[in-house]
Design an enzyme around this catalytic site. Structure first.
Site, PDB file in Angstrom:
ATOM      1  N   GLY A  46       0.818  -1.173   0.061  1.00 57.61           N
ATOM      2  CA  GLY A  46      -0.021  -0.089  -0.403  1.00 57.61           C
ATOM      3  C   GLY A  46       0.920   1.404   0.161  1.00 57.61           C
ATOM      4  O   GLY A  46       2.308   1.164   0.730  1.00 57.61           O
ATOM      5  N   SER A  47       0.207   2.306  -0.238  1.00 59.94           N
ATOM      6  CA  SER A  47       1.084   3.305  -0.614  1.00 59.94           C
ATOM      7  C   SER A  47       1.004   4.575   1.047  1.00 59.94           C
ATOM      8  O   SER A  47      -0.045   3.636   1.837  1.00 59.94           O
ATOM      9  CB  SER A  47       0.539   4.518  -1.448  1.00 59.94           C
ATOM     10  OG  SER A  47       0.856   4.000  -2.777  1.00 59.94           O
ATOM     11  N   THR A  84      15.160  56.017  11.736  1.00 60.01           N
ATOM     12  CA  THR A  84      15.311  55.924  12.992  1.00 60.01           C
ATOM     13  C   THR A  84      16.461  56.860  12.893  1.00 60.01           C
ATOM     14  O   THR A  84      17.203  58.194  13.017  1.00 60.01           O
ATOM     15  CB  THR A  84      16.873  54.545  12.421  1.00 60.01           C
ATOM     16  OG1 THR A  84      17.637  55.077  11.397  1.00 60.01           O
ATOM     17  CG2 THR A  84      15.600  54.013  11.585  1.00 60.01           C
ATOM     18  N   HIS A 104      -0.724   1.385   9.448  1.00 63.34           N
ATOM     19  CA  HIS A 104      -2.147   1.672   8.916  1.00 63.34           C
ATOM     20  C   HIS A 104      -2.916   2.503   9.377  1.00 63.34           C
ATOM     21  O   HIS A 104      -4.107   2.074   9.413  1.00 63.34           O
ATOM     22  CB  HIS A 104      -2.443   0.043   7.927  1.00 63.34           C
ATOM     23  CG  HIS A 104      -1.571  -0.773   6.815  1.00 63.34           C
ATOM     24  ND1 HIS A 104      -0.973  -1.524   7.849  1.00 63.34           N
ATOM     25  CD2 HIS A 104      -1.058   0.072   6.116  1.00 63.34           C
ATOM     26  CE1 HIS A 104       0.300  -1.571   7.072  1.00 63.34           C
ATOM     27  NE2 HIS A 104      -0.183  -1.386   5.219  1.00 63.34           N
ATOM     28  N   SER A 123      18.025  46.201  21.251  1.00 64.76           N
ATOM     29  CA  SER A 123      18.334  46.481  19.944  1.00 64.76           C
ATOM     30  C   SER A 123      18.882  47.631  20.367  1.00 64.76           C
ATOM     31  O   SER A 123      20.438  47.664  19.566  1.00 64.76           O
ATOM     32  CB  SER A 123      17.662  46.617  18.744  1.00 64.76           C
ATOM     33  OG  SER A 123      16.548  45.670  18.763  1.00 64.76           O
TER      34      SER A 123
END
Lengths: 541, 541
Positions: free
Chosen positions: A56-57, A470, A217, A425
């Site tokens: 089966g896939s 900025t 499965h 930052s």
């Protein structure tokens, strides 16, 4: 629909075609769509024993992903979780089998056994030599005469594949395959079920629970167990595996059932090696998705006792990318931390002018705290003033430690101080500014050029350009004007800062998340700080 | 907890250790746990330009999975979706950088830019040559100055990695990296969010919807769109990409964001090649998980225009297994179906005795239909009688077509007839039985031995053994006794069939799913059919 498919009916054929197109010409399929879906090597000359597997896939990369030199010759693909037809299997056998014959590698499910079995008979009646082995490695139900075939099949594909590639005959390949099947044991565990295309997902496993001993499965495990974490999960699995293995070294195949993240799989690998059978796990295949169950969040472990021949076969290079290799398990190798991580304390030195300049600069920023905070509150979280002021206070306190007489070292020292005392930052950006200025100074640039180098670097690292609203909008013109004196620099900075009040499409920093009409009429607080700084310094000069 | 982890805090360090242990000795880490998590090559001698990348974890196999010859020299790993510290990045740089210098490959997120940027400054102040490039390939928001860095970073790792491996200097590697960054465009799409370890999953995307233009940190896409299937998904993605690329050939990197099944990814690959830009997709990397977002069910496509040099760099072999290769996209190659699939109609021939025997046998089974159905209803779905009776009726109808005078061909013809007219597992098993009998007959065995060969084959294929409560329990003793005549065979078959009523632990067939006390006292219907057949034939003989 909650899958990237078109229709359930076309899923397997479209997926096979996608696989073929992206295989670099290595793979072809039989021209038997929609019912006959056989993937085979384009470089196959039938001179050696052919290996045909399939089923089966829904177990990708099994089986088509393992077709290629050193592993399978062909894969016969059924619908999702459904055995391919007798005709499809027969077509696969006939397409690849020459005088050397063919070995069918079948997992132990009734449909696969019967359909591959009858196809084998029909191929034999046409004069072909066909052998068939049935993989039954699952130990979830130890008393079950008909154990399922799960990921242990990969060991068979790889070892039989290596022998066939070396030119072994059908008997030898069959004997090796049966020996591997006799030796390999597997068990799986899962935290969630799988999503069968076109069907809603079954919510079978409650939070805090796991299923042990499941198949591939979507069928339930043999029991639901309490789940407390990766270590305990491995312990439960190992407790099932340990009684079934001998005392020698083993290869562990650690299979991702589909939806488990690589982070989780790596933790499971670590726990397996640390487990009570870890000393026997001398080699590992994976962790990797090899025999999946669609998107199931689970794993399986297959153990195979090996001799040097098997190891050689497992380690032999193969073309199919899906095979992750068989690697020796090792201790965690560590390398000592490199020198240079500790900040080097600069050698303090004195310079009255520099000290006075720094004190003035710090005082200007400390004095502007409230005003800058209020300005920042228009476009951000209102802490620009506090951030600059506390960094300035810390810098003043540390003046005695600084190399005031050595500009290069001073820039670098200020960078270090700011990286330690200034949050956010902006602290990192100013630390980068002064570090880059220090480098430029070290290479012989004067103060203005050094500061310009710092500016260039923060534009590169931070990504902000002039006009982005900025501090750069004030700092850039100020530094351009600085060679003609502080007064001109101050005027330029002021002009730049005032201009930011007209910029309503901020492109960097927090203001880029703020609507333009809230920004209009207010200077950017960073640019304002720069303007205030230069104005203050010019006044005192 | 719904992940195979131990604690959220230890997740990254344990996963790195698991990765190192299973890397066959190729990888080490700096001894800086828990804060400094740097994975580096063990075979690195600092003689070439070092490539350092990294960022938050949760994107595996990025970045540690791409450390190795031909790609990254070191990966600096932050917490899940969080930038690593400046110290961690600096440690990585210092550990691998020699005279040839170091290129930092950073994705465009503020934290990564700043922390890698400051670490670069500190490394430079220690005298090292460090360059840094910022990857910003996401085109989800075309007007955003600061585009995110997503899976396009892999192109930079690979092309810069190949150049560095060839001995290019830092300038050359940096120029190539910037050229790749200028050229690459990416966009992602997802049907589900990701599960951040230790946090519940956010249910943000309704069924029937998808998110387009998402990042790799669980952030929402730029828009929710209607989702109707793979073809339309690729169309939407391609509609965004197409206006951003030139007219030449491109490499497409098809990235699994984590939780998408290989079946789905293969369908997406097929649809991409069939899309309106398919003609430009001359090569493909993947489909494979390369830059994931934990378990997100989504994909991204990155496109890079390439010249021969870039292609050579992308195709250069590398050691890290996670790189799936860069392969030419081709048409689907098909191979004509092999001869031999069509059943060969046997040449009919006459033999009165054989015809009479077959008619009797068929009539016996037709007559037993009701009784066998009733017996089967005790342990199965009550159709054994009907199945055998309809096959018998079909066989009788076709007697004129059969090669009655040639035992070998007759066995094979019966096999063909049964495989076409008899449903269920038993039809396939009996087809196998007669096919194997035909093969044995062809090799010179007499009737009894041929039938025994058939029995052996169905035991092998079907997996049932004597004592498992199947027809074998009657057929096996009957064939053993058959050489002494039908009467003895009938007695043996009857004895075997009666014995099945005492077998309560059926090990094969549907009865193996039935509780033992429901089986007790009832003969297995298959065994009963065999007994009735031999008894009837003996009576008529």
């Amino acid at each position: 629909m909650r899958q990237f498919i078109n229709t359930r009916e076309a899923l397997v054929t479209e997926a096979i075609d996608g696989t073929l197109r992206t295989a670099g010409g290595r793979l072809a399929r039989l021209d038997g769509y929609p019912h006959i879906r056989v993937v085979l090597r384009t470089d196959w000359d039938k001179s050696k024993v052919a290996l045909v597997s399939g089923g089966g896939s829904g177990h990708e990369p099994s089986h088509a992903g393992f077709v290629g030199q050193g592993m399978l010759t062909a894969a016969v693909c059924g619908d999702v979780f459904a055995s391919p037809s007798v005709d499809a299997v027969l077509a696969g056998i006939l397409a690849v089998t020459g005088k050397a014959g063919c070995l069918l590698i079948v997992k132990n499910y009734t449909g696969d056994r019967l359909n591959f079995g009858l196809a084998a008979e029909r191929a034999r009646s046409l004069g072909l030599r066909v052998d068939m082995v049935v993989v039954d490695d699952d130990i979830a139900l130890p008393d079950l005469a008909q154990a399922r075939g799960v990921a242990g099949a990969l060991f068979v594909h790889k070892i039989a594949g290596a022998l066939a590639e070396q030119g072994a005959d059908l008997d030898q390949v069959g004997i090796a395959a049966r020996r591997v099947i006799d030796g390999v044991v597997s068990i799986g565990m899962s935290l969630d079920t799988c999503t069968v295309p076109g069907s809603p997902k079954e919510a079978r496993i409650d939070p805090g629970k796991a299923e042990l001993g499941l198949g591939i499965h979507g069928e339930p495990g043999i029991e639901q167990v309490d789940f407390t974490g990766a270590r305990d999960a491995i312990k439960m699995v190992v407790d099932r595996l340990a009684p079934t293995i001998g005392s020698g070294p083993h290869v562990a195949l650690l299979n991702n059932l589909g939806g488990t993240t690589p982070l989780e799989m790596a933790v499971l690998a670590e726990e397996l090696v640390r487990s009570r059978i870890g000393g026997q796990v001398a080699w590992m295949v994976g962790p990797a998705p090899m025999m999946t169950s669609l998107d199931m969040q689970g794993f399986s472990i297959s153990l195979l006792p090996v001799d040097d021949d098997d190891l050689g076969a497992l380690k032999a290079p193969v073309v199919p990318w899906a095979w992750p290799g068989c690697l020796a398990v090792s201790e965690v190798a560590t390398v000592p931390l490199p020198d240079g991580l500790a900040l080097v304390q600069p050698v303090a030195s004195q310079c009255d002018d520099t000290r006075a300049l720094m004190v003035r600069a710090c005082d200007i920023l400390i004095g502007a705290q409230t005003m800058l905070n209020a300005l920042d509150a228009k476009s951000g979280d209102g802490d620009t003033g506090s951030t600059l002021a506390s960094a300035s206070r810390a810098l003043k306190t540390g003046l005695d430690r600084l190399p005031l007489a050595d500009p290069t070292q001073l820039y670098r020292a200020i960078s270090q101080e700011l990286s330690q005392t200034m949050g956010g930052s902006s602290g990192v950006l100013l630390a980068i500014f002064f570090a880059a200025a220090g480098d430029a100074s070290a290479s012989g640039r004067d103060a203005v050029d050094a500061l310009k180098a710092g500016l260039a670097r923060i534009q590169q690292v931070g990504g902000a350009q002039p006009g982005d609203r900025t501090m750069i909008d004030a700092l850039n013109p100020a530094l351009d004007a600085l060679r003609d004196g502080l007064a001109g620099a101050a005027r330029a900075a002021r002009q730049g800062a005032e201009h930011t009040a007209t910029i309503t499409d901020a492109k960097a920093g927090r203001a880029s998340y703020v609507a333009g009409d809230q920004l209009a009429g207010h200077n950017d607080p960073g640019a304002e700080a720069v303007a205030l700084l230069f104005e203050g310094l010019a006044k005192g000069a």
